[in-house]
Scaffold this motif. Structure first.
Motif, PDB file in Angstrom:
ATOM      1  N   GLY A   1      30.638  54.555  59.531  1.00 45.96           N
ATOM      2  CA  GLY A   1      29.572  54.272  58.384  1.00 45.96           C
ATOM      3  C   GLY A   1      28.403  54.992  59.036  1.00 45.96           C
ATOM      4  O   GLY A   1      27.445  55.753  57.929  1.00 45.96           O
ATOM      5  N   ASP A   2      27.972  55.640  60.591  1.00 46.19           N
ATOM      6  CA  ASP A   2      27.360  56.855  60.431  1.00 46.19           C
ATOM      7  C   ASP A   2      27.603  57.824  60.794  1.00 46.19           C
ATOM      8  O   ASP A   2      26.741  58.536  61.054  1.00 46.19           O
ATOM      9  N   ARG A   3      28.642  58.613  60.203  1.00 49.07           N
ATOM     10  CA  ARG A   3      29.184  59.832  60.236  1.00 49.07           C
ATOM     11  C   ARG A   3      28.343  60.935  60.286  1.00 49.07           C
ATOM     12  O   ARG A   3      28.548  60.800  58.273  1.00 49.07           O
ATOM     13  N   GLY A   4      28.433  61.998  60.270  1.00 49.74           N
ATOM     14  CA  GLY A   4      27.465  63.434  59.664  1.00 49.74           C
ATOM     15  C   GLY A   4      26.221  62.150  59.610  1.00 49.74           C
ATOM     16  O   GLY A   4      25.156  63.676  58.903  1.00 49.74           O
ATOM     17  N   ALA A   5      25.292  61.674  60.346  1.00 47.17           N
ATOM     18  CA  ALA A   5      24.244  61.105  59.983  1.00 47.17           C
ATOM     19  C   ALA A   5      23.883  62.529  61.012  1.00 47.17           C
ATOM     20  O   ALA A   5      23.606  62.944  62.312  1.00 47.17           O
ATOM     21  N   HIS A   6      22.502  63.315  60.669  1.00 50.48           N
ATOM     22  CA  HIS A   6      21.703  64.259  61.053  1.00 50.48           C
ATOM     23  C   HIS A   6      21.310  64.222  62.754  1.00 50.48           C
ATOM     24  O   HIS A   6      21.517  65.001  63.117  1.00 50.48           O
ATOM     25  N   TYR A   7      20.959  62.776  62.543  1.00 54.30           N
ATOM     26  CA  TYR A   7      20.082  63.028  64.219  1.00 54.30           C
ATOM     27  C   TYR A   7      21.043  62.402  65.297  1.00 54.30           C
ATOM     28  O   TYR A   7      21.000  63.146  66.168  1.00 54.30           O
ATOM     29  N   LEU A   8      22.647  62.647  64.490  1.00 51.80           N
ATOM     30  CA  LEU A   8      23.474  62.731  65.997  1.00 51.80           C
ATOM     31  C   LEU A   8      23.610  63.965  66.326  1.00 51.80           C
ATOM     32  O   LEU A   8      24.099  63.979  67.740  1.00 51.80           O
ATOM     33  N   GLU A   9      23.454  65.271  65.500  1.00 51.32           N
ATOM     34  CA  GLU A   9      22.988  66.139  65.873  1.00 51.32           C
ATOM     35  C   GLU A   9      22.081  66.597  67.019  1.00 51.32           C
ATOM     36  O   GLU A   9      22.445  67.648  68.128  1.00 51.32           O
TER      37      GLU A   9
END
Length: 446
Positions: free
Chosen positions: A35-43
């Motif tokens: 559900g959070d795949r691709g969220a910017h903060y993960l970068e």
């Protein structure tokens, strides 16, 4: 000091911990659900691992998956943030058994203070005032009725586990008590896997005031003063501020000293919040301990100048506290508004979906904590908070004016948020004059 830390959380708090680690030169490993795949903060993290499907029970709450990510990521410690596994003593114990430090209290202290009934007993032993309550757990209606008739209605039914207002009910008569007892037990069992409850005398129209603390492994405990969290809806905080207007300086000092005594008595380490209610006569009573960092921790950071996330990490790594109590001052006034993806006009109905445009306010004394951005899709699976808007000014009047201006600047297009409600609250005479309690929002706006 640690070389790599895994953040066992998502969204705003995961981003907050990643930023603190980067400033400290510590590598980070993030986890995410589908559900959070691709969220910017993960970068912002050095590495990120998927730990399961969108539902929290299959990902963020899946202990085996989180530990696997920590081992693959070769981390030395895990920061749990708030919510999810942050107050799970079993997870805490598993981390340590895998030679991974848990950035928080020991499992023993967490279990002891996480059980509200046991925490009340500890508070009594530490000479901390507590609300009159049942001696132990309430197991049947007869016990509940006996207590209620001894102390007098209304009474408050509370789950011994968890938080966030779940497993809490108020009863004003025998019939209501029977129904509320069953509801509270069922809700607590569903939310925390523990349906145990106890009873307290219900303090009508109280103020909710809490004390932020940090404790090291060398016997040192300091407080970062108080926060007023009285602006709530259904026990969910909407606005927090520091310092509180509901207590005198004398009471504030006594309350903070009581909180320190309680943590010392429980051999607690790391960050904690001790929560109190304050009645109309200014008397304060202990209600519970949150054995983790809290959503509203930046309020205390702003008035003290202490970075609580960095403090948590340093303490967990074994460093002694570098500040003395007399050095920690409350400077100015800070206010936080939680911006939730909910529609206040429709009974706070969740409003997930795409944020078409996000314009963030700025200027002197304004702080925005959020993982959201233009184009971000708010998922329907988790807590509805999308950001925290904070201000810090020399006086409360200036802080209110600054927050009103910042709220007027904030733009979140595409979904409904609680922003309009915050604007109403900040403009209300009762809030401006400090005449608020935990029922203020529901009596006035809902």
């Amino acid at each position: 000091m640690y070389q790599r830390i895994l953040i066992a959380n998502r969204g705003e708090i995961a981003q907050r911990v990643i930023r603190a680690c980067r400033e400290m030169g510590i590598g980070t490993v993030a986890i995410y659900s589908e559900g959070d795949r691709g969220a910017h903060y993960l970068e912002l993290a050095d590495e990120a691992f998927c730990v399961g499907p969108a539902k929290a029970a299959d990902s963020y709450l899946k202990i085996a998956n989180v530990i696997s990510a920590a081992e693959v990521g070769n981390v030395e410690a895990i920061h749990p943030g708030y919510g999810f596994l942050a107050e799970n003593a079993h997870f805490n114990e598993i981390c340590r058994s895998c030679n991974i430090d848990f950035i928080g209290p020991t499992p023993e202290a967490m279990a002891k203070l996480g059980d509200k009934n046991e925490a009340r007993e500890l508070a009594r032993q530490a000479k901390v005032p507590v609300v009159p309550g049942s001696e132990g757990l309430i197991t049947d209606e007869a016990e509940a009725m006996k207590f209620a008739h001894e102390v007098g209605f209304p009474v408050l039914i509370k789950a011994v586990a968890g938080g966030g207002g779940r497993g809490m009910r108020v009863a004003s008569n025998d019939l209501a008590l029977k129904s509320a007892l069953q509801q509270a037990q069922a809700e607590a069992e569903a939310a925390f896997g523990n349906g145990a409850v106890y009873l307290e005398k219900y303090i009508e129209r109280p103020r909710h005031v809490e004390v932020q603390l940090i404790a090291d492994h060398h016997g040192n405990v300091v407080h970062l003063w108080d926060r007023d969290c009285s602006v709530q809806r259904r026990h969910q905080k909407l606005i927090e501020e520091s310092p509180s207007l509901s207590v005198s300086d004398k009471t504030r000092n006594e309350m903070c000293e009581s909180a320190v005594r309680l943590l010392k008595a429980s051999n607690y380490t790391n960050a904690a919040t001790v929560e109190f209610i304050v009645d109309g006569d200014g008397n304060y009573y202990f209600i519970e301990v949150n054995a983790r960092i809290q959503v509203e921790h930046p309020v205390s950071e702003l008035v003290t100048g202490i970075d609580l996330i960095k403090a948590q990490i340093r303490v967990a790594a074994g460093e002694p506290l570098w500040m003395k109590q007399k050095e920690i001052k409350q400077n100015g006034h800070a206010i936080e508004c939680r911006i939730n993806a909910e529609d206040p006009a429709k009974n706070f109905q969740p409003s997930p979906g795409r944020i078409e445009r996000l314009f963030v306010p700025g200027g002197y004394g304004v702080r925005w904590e959020s993982h959201a951005h233009s184009g971000y899709v708010v998922p329907p699976y988790y807590d509805s908070m999308i950001g925290k808007l904070l201000v810090h000014q020399p006086t409360r009047a200036e802080a209110i004016a600054c927050m009103q201006r910042a709220l007027a600047e904030l733009r979140v297009d595409g979904i409904k948020t609680t922003q309009p409600l915050h604007q109403e609250i900040l403009s209300h005479t009762a809030f401006v004059e400090g005449r608020i309690d935990t029922t203020f929002v529901e009596r006035t706006f809902v």
